[in-house]
Design a protein around this motif. Structure first.
Motif, short mmCIF file in Angstrom:
data_model
loop_
_atom_site.label_atom_id
_atom_site.label_comp_id
_atom_site.label_asym_id
_atom_site.label_seq_id
_atom_site.Cartn_x
_atom_site.Cartn_y
_atom_site.Cartn_z
N GLU A 140 0.83 -1.21 0.00
CA GLU A 140 0.00 0.00 0.00
C GLU A 140 0.86 1.26 0.00
OE1 GLU A 140 -2.77 -0.43 3.25
OE2 GLU A 140 -3.85 -2.05 2.23
N ALA A 141 2.02 1.22 0.64
CA ALA A 141 2.90 2.38 0.73
C ALA A 141 3.41 2.85 -0.64
CB ALA A 141 4.10 2.08 1.64
N VAL A 142 3.42 1.93 -1.62
CA VAL A 142 3.91 2.29 -2.96
C VAL A 142 2.82 2.20 -4.03
CG1 VAL A 142 6.34 1.80 -2.47
CG2 VAL A 142 4.84 -0.04 -3.29
N GLY A 143 1.56 2.12 -3.61
CA GLY A 143 0.45 2.16 -4.56
C GLY A 143 0.03 0.83 -5.14
N CYS A 144 0.48 -0.27 -4.54
CA CYS A 144 0.07 -1.58 -5.02
C CYS A 144 -1.36 -1.89 -4.59
CB CYS A 144 0.95 -2.69 -4.43
SG CYS A 144 2.66 -2.72 -4.97
N ASN A 145 -2.06 -2.66 -5.41
CA ASN A 145 -3.26 -3.35 -4.96
C ASN A 145 -2.77 -4.45 -4.03
OD1 ASN A 145 -5.15 -2.01 -6.80
ND2 ASN A 145 -4.07 -3.12 -8.40
N THR A 146 -3.57 -4.85 -3.07
CA THR A 146 -3.10 -5.87 -2.13
C THR A 146 -4.07 -7.04 -2.04
OG1 THR A 146 -4.11 -4.65 -0.28
CG2 THR A 146 -1.77 -4.25 -0.72
N ALA A 147 -3.46 -8.21 -1.81
CA ALA A 147 -4.23 -9.43 -1.63
C ALA A 147 -3.63 -10.21 -0.47
CB ALA A 147 -4.21 -10.27 -2.90
#
Length: 182
Positions: A140-147
């Motif tokens: 999240e800190a670098v703009g990723c979607n997370t799973a």
């Protein structure tokens, strides 16, 4: 040219292989989930780039050395390649929790290293898949979607609930990949 939207970054222990509270200290202890190896290969064949970001504080703790870690990663790469897949880059943090490094998740240093290594302008829109809150926080800190996957420590992480508002949750890496490539 690689686009961030076609990048999937995976945590290792608990996502790709069985995890242990006593650390994975040898090649004999590194036991991959067969479905995870297949899932990585499927991602690659579907046009995704796969990278790995893994905290490996067992090195700092003296439980194993970088040669042993490389043997585990060589095995992982060989298994994935045997199924027609490819891992573009493996980033690892050998530091302990008190070493004040910038690479240990939940800090995003390893993910930024992957970004540089792969020549991406940003990681926005890529995926970070993990079994712990710190994996998701780094993404999240670098703009990723997370799973979040429920393997490894994932079920325990899901039960705690905090910090999972933006994450999609899957039983395992194979289920995530099935969802992503559909």
């Amino acid at each position: 040219m690689l686009s961030a939207e076609k990048l999937v970054i995976l945590d290792r222990d608990g996502v790709i292989n069985h995890d242990s509270d006593n650390y994975i200290k040898s090649l004999d202890e590194w036991l991959p989930y067969p479905s995870a190896i297949t899932a990585i290969s499927r991602l690659y064949r579907a046009g995704y780039t796969v990278a790995i970001a893994t905290n490996q504080s067992g090195i700092a703790r003296g439980y194993y050395d970088e040669t042993t870690l490389q043997a585990m990663h060589d095995r992982l790469i060989a298994l994935v390649e045997a199924q027609g897949g490819r891992i573009a880059h493996i980033a690892y943090c050998p530091h302990g929790p008190d070493d004040k490094c910038q690479c240990r998740k939940p800090l995003p240093g390893m993910l930024l290293s992957i970004q540089r290594q792969l020549g991406l302008e940003s990681l926005t829109g890529s995926w970070m898949v993990g079994d712990s809150l710190r994996d998701l926080q780094a993404g999240e800190a670098v703009g990723c979607n997370t799973a979040l996957v429920r393997t490894g420590k994932g079920l325990k992480t899901e039960r705690k609930g905090a910090g999972l508002e933006k994450a999609r949750v899957f039983d395992d890496l194979a289920q995530f990949v099935e969802w992503l490539i559909k």
